[in-house]
Design an enzyme around this catalytic site. Sequence first.
Site, PDB file in Angstrom:
ATOM      1  N   ASP A   1      -1.551  -5.456   3.213  1.00 40.30           N
ATOM      2  CA  ASP A   1      -2.260  -4.380   2.515  1.00 40.30           C
ATOM      3  C   ASP A   1      -3.660  -4.915   2.199  1.00 40.30           C
ATOM      4  O   ASP A   1      -3.933  -6.109   2.371  1.00 40.30           O
ATOM      5  CB  ASP A   1      -1.519  -4.009   1.215  1.00 40.30           C
ATOM      6  CG  ASP A   1      -2.233  -2.927   0.418  1.00 40.30           C
ATOM      7  OD1 ASP A   1      -2.694  -1.942   1.031  1.00 40.30           O
ATOM      8  OD2 ASP A   1      -2.345  -3.050  -0.814  1.00 40.30           O
TER       9      ASP A   1
ATOM     10  N   GLU B   1      -5.392  -2.332  -9.374  1.00 45.17           N
ATOM     11  CA  GLU B   1      -5.806  -3.722  -9.101  1.00 45.17           C
ATOM     12  C   GLU B   1      -6.136  -4.455 -10.401  1.00 45.17           C
ATOM     13  O   GLU B   1      -6.067  -5.669 -10.479  1.00 45.17           O
ATOM     14  CB  GLU B   1      -7.022  -3.753  -8.163  1.00 45.17           C
ATOM     15  CG  GLU B   1      -6.695  -3.539  -6.693  1.00 45.17           C
ATOM     16  CD  GLU B   1      -6.042  -4.755  -6.018  1.00 45.17           C
ATOM     17  OE1 GLU B   1      -6.295  -5.896  -6.415  1.00 45.17           O
ATOM     18  OE2 GLU B   1      -5.255  -4.529  -5.084  1.00 45.17           O
TER      19      GLU B   1
ATOM     20  N   CYS C   1      -0.510   6.227  -1.618  1.00 43.38           N
ATOM     21  CA  CYS C   1      -1.237   4.946  -1.589  1.00 43.38           C
ATOM     22  C   CYS C   1      -0.295   3.950  -2.225  1.00 43.38           C
ATOM     23  O   CYS C   1       0.278   4.229  -3.290  1.00 43.38           O
ATOM     24  CB  CYS C   1      -2.537   5.042  -2.386  1.00 43.38           C
ATOM     25  SG  CYS C   1      -3.330   3.433  -2.626  1.00 43.38           S
ATOM     26  N   THR C   2      -0.132   2.785  -1.608  1.00 44.06           N
ATOM     27  CA  THR C   2       0.880   1.847  -2.100  1.00 44.06           C
ATOM     28  C   THR C   2       0.487   1.212  -3.442  1.00 44.06           C
ATOM     29  O   THR C   2       1.292   0.540  -4.073  1.00 44.06           O
ATOM     30  CB  THR C   2       1.165   0.748  -1.057  1.00 44.06           C
ATOM     31  OG1 THR C   2      -0.081   0.134  -0.680  1.00 44.06           O
ATOM     32  CG2 THR C   2       1.839   1.315   0.165  1.00 44.06           C
ATOM     33  N   HIS C   3      -0.751   1.422  -3.868  1.00 47.77           N
ATOM     34  CA  HIS C   3      -1.153   0.959  -5.200  1.00 47.77           C
ATOM     35  C   HIS C   3      -0.621   1.851  -6.326  1.00 47.77           C
ATOM     36  O   HIS C   3      -0.569   1.425  -7.476  1.00 47.77           O
ATOM     37  CB  HIS C   3      -2.688   0.929  -5.317  1.00 47.77           C
ATOM     38  CG  HIS C   3      -3.326  -0.283  -4.722  1.00 47.77           C
ATOM     39  ND1 HIS C   3      -3.477  -0.453  -3.367  1.00 47.77           N
ATOM     40  CD2 HIS C   3      -3.857  -1.392  -5.308  1.00 47.77           C
ATOM     41  CE1 HIS C   3      -4.078  -1.612  -3.141  1.00 47.77           C
ATOM     42  NE2 HIS C   3      -4.322  -2.198  -4.306  1.00 47.77           N
TER      43      HIS C   3
ATOM     44  N   TYR D   1      -9.809  -0.650   1.140  1.00 46.21           N
ATOM     45  CA  TYR D   1      -9.863  -0.081   2.488  1.00 46.21           C
ATOM     46  C   TYR D   1     -10.132   1.431   2.404  1.00 46.21           C
ATOM     47  O   TYR D   1     -10.667   2.026   3.309  1.00 46.21           O
ATOM     48  CB  TYR D   1      -8.517  -0.253   3.208  1.00 46.21           C
ATOM     49  CG  TYR D   1      -8.214  -1.618   3.781  1.00 46.21           C
ATOM     50  CD1 TYR D   1      -9.024  -2.738   3.530  1.00 46.21           C
ATOM     51  CD2 TYR D   1      -7.089  -1.799   4.591  1.00 46.21           C
ATOM     52  CE1 TYR D   1      -8.700  -3.979   4.068  1.00 46.21           C
ATOM     53  CE2 TYR D   1      -6.771  -3.035   5.136  1.00 46.21           C
ATOM     54  CZ  TYR D   1      -7.574  -4.122   4.872  1.00 46.21           C
ATOM     55  OH  TYR D   1      -7.249  -5.338   5.404  1.00 46.21           O
ATOM     56  N   GLY D   2      -9.676   2.010   1.292  1.00 48.21           N
ATOM     57  CA  GLY D   2      -9.601   3.469   1.199  1.00 48.21           C
ATOM     58  C   GLY D   2     -10.918   4.208   1.182  1.00 48.21           C
ATOM     59  O   GLY D   2     -10.948   5.429   1.297  1.00 48.21           O
TER      60      GLY D   2
ATOM     61  N   CYS E   1       0.138  -0.252   3.762  1.00 43.69           N
ATOM     62  CA  CYS E   1      -1.101   0.387   3.305  1.00 43.69           C
ATOM     63  C   CYS E   1      -1.184   1.735   4.026  1.00 43.69           C
ATOM     64  O   CYS E   1      -1.110   1.779   5.259  1.00 43.69           O
ATOM     65  CB  CYS E   1      -2.279  -0.507   3.685  1.00 43.69           C
ATOM     66  SG  CYS E   1      -3.880   0.263   3.424  1.00 43.69           S
ATOM     67  N   ASN E   2      -1.312   2.787   3.258  1.00 39.72           N
ATOM     68  CA  ASN E   2      -1.388   4.119   3.873  1.00 39.72           C
ATOM     69  C   ASN E   2      -2.649   4.281   4.708  1.00 39.72           C
ATOM     70  O   ASN E   2      -2.627   4.871   5.788  1.00 39.72           O
ATOM     71  CB  ASN E   2      -1.377   5.194   2.781  1.00 39.72           C
ATOM     72  CG  ASN E   2      -0.027   5.295   2.103  1.00 39.72           C
ATOM     73  OD1 ASN E   2       0.791   6.110   2.463  1.00 39.72           O
ATOM     74  ND2 ASN E   2       0.219   4.429   1.135  1.00 39.72           N
ATOM     75  N   THR E   3      -3.754   3.746   4.186  1.00 38.12           N
ATOM     76  CA  THR E   3      -5.034   3.903   4.880  1.00 38.12           C
ATOM     77  C   THR E   3      -4.965   3.224   6.253  1.00 38.12           C
ATOM     78  O   THR E   3      -5.340   3.807   7.280  1.00 38.12           O
ATOM     79  CB  THR E   3      -6.164   3.285   4.020  1.00 38.12           C
ATOM     80  OG1 THR E   3      -6.023   3.748   2.676  1.00 38.12           O
ATOM     81  CG2 THR E   3      -7.515   3.649   4.559  1.00 38.12           C
TER      82      THR E   3
HETATM   83  N1  DGL Z   1      -2.975   0.407  -0.791  1.00 39.33           N
HETATM   84  C1  DGL Z   1      -3.772   1.071   0.151  1.00 39.33           C
HETATM   85  C2  DGL Z   1      -3.166   2.375   0.641  1.00 39.33           C
HETATM   86  O1  DGL Z   1      -1.963   2.519   0.575  1.00 39.33           O
HETATM   87  C3  DGL Z   1      -5.237   1.200  -0.004  1.00 39.33           C
HETATM   88  C4  DGL Z   1      -5.945   0.906  -1.252  1.00 39.33           C
HETATM   89  C5  DGL Z   1      -7.374   0.619  -0.891  1.00 39.33           C
HETATM   90  O2  DGL Z   1      -7.636  -0.480  -0.434  1.00 39.33           O
HETATM   91  O3  DGL Z   1      -8.219   1.535  -1.023  1.00 39.33           O
HETATM   92  O4  DGL Z   1      -3.843   3.244   1.129  1.00 39.33           O
END
Ligand code: DGL
Length: 271
Positions: free
Chosen positions: A11, A154, A190-192, A43-44, A74-76
């Site tokens: 991720d 985070e 989003c996994t966060h 990443y998003g 990570c979804n993105t």
């Molecule tokens: N955890 C990530 C997701 O599931 C992205 C968070 C990020 O880096 O913006 O999309």
Amino acid sequence: MNRDAAIGVFDSGVGGLTVLRALREKLPEENLLYLGDTARLPYGTKSARSVLQYALQATRILDKRGIKMLVIACNTASAYALDALSETHPDLPVVGVIAPGAQAACETSKSGRIGVLATESTVRAGAYEKSIANMRSGAEVHSSASPLLVGLAEEGWLAGEVPEAVIRHYLGALTEKFAPGQMDCLLLGCTHFPVLAKSIEKIAGPDVALVDSAHTTAIEVEKILGANQLRRSGGGQIRFLATDGVARFARVGGVFLGKPLEPDQVELVDL
Ligand code: DGL
């Protein structure tokens, strides 16, 4: 392929640890190797091109250490890099989190009116709209980009006035896309976000069921390992890699894992 090799999981940061935790619970005998690309988080908010490049580099690091399977936690990155990673690594089973998340939402929603909170790039890709449409015709899906939730997660800032105000803002924008009271399922895309679930639940109210990808991803991984005779037995180990700030990764990662993580358990790597 070596059964004792680890399952590689990556991720942008600590968010994917929500998936790692579900993998650990479902498959305690498996070795897990987690990479948080903290140097390049988030990443998003990045372009498709950058996310793809980061995902290829993260996979190269994990692959060099001899993994038997890859989980894009990570979804993105799942939205932009799943196909490319499967093509560039034909011998490595690759699983993303979008289809498992869509499946969890389709199984949970009675009305088929599903709201999605995700990163800007996941929303831009229309990832959940497409995936849910493939599984459930007639579903109504709307997404809301919720980038500040990544920062809060985070930071480990999960409850109280500030997170609740931010959640209220994003949820308000999402629910107004549906007829009043119609959305019955909220997908944390989003996994966060699962670490913020209690605060999100409080604002969303009792008529909205929250779902995420972690559990259904672990089930998918179990199936693929089984189908490829890649299951191992015995106790599994977990190793952590991060591209920056190992002390910070350990501190916040402990919150995601639900148990303390020490900085010396996290190896600093360059991509
Ligand atoms: N955890 C990530 C997701 O599931 C992205 C968070 C990020 O880096 O913006 O999309």
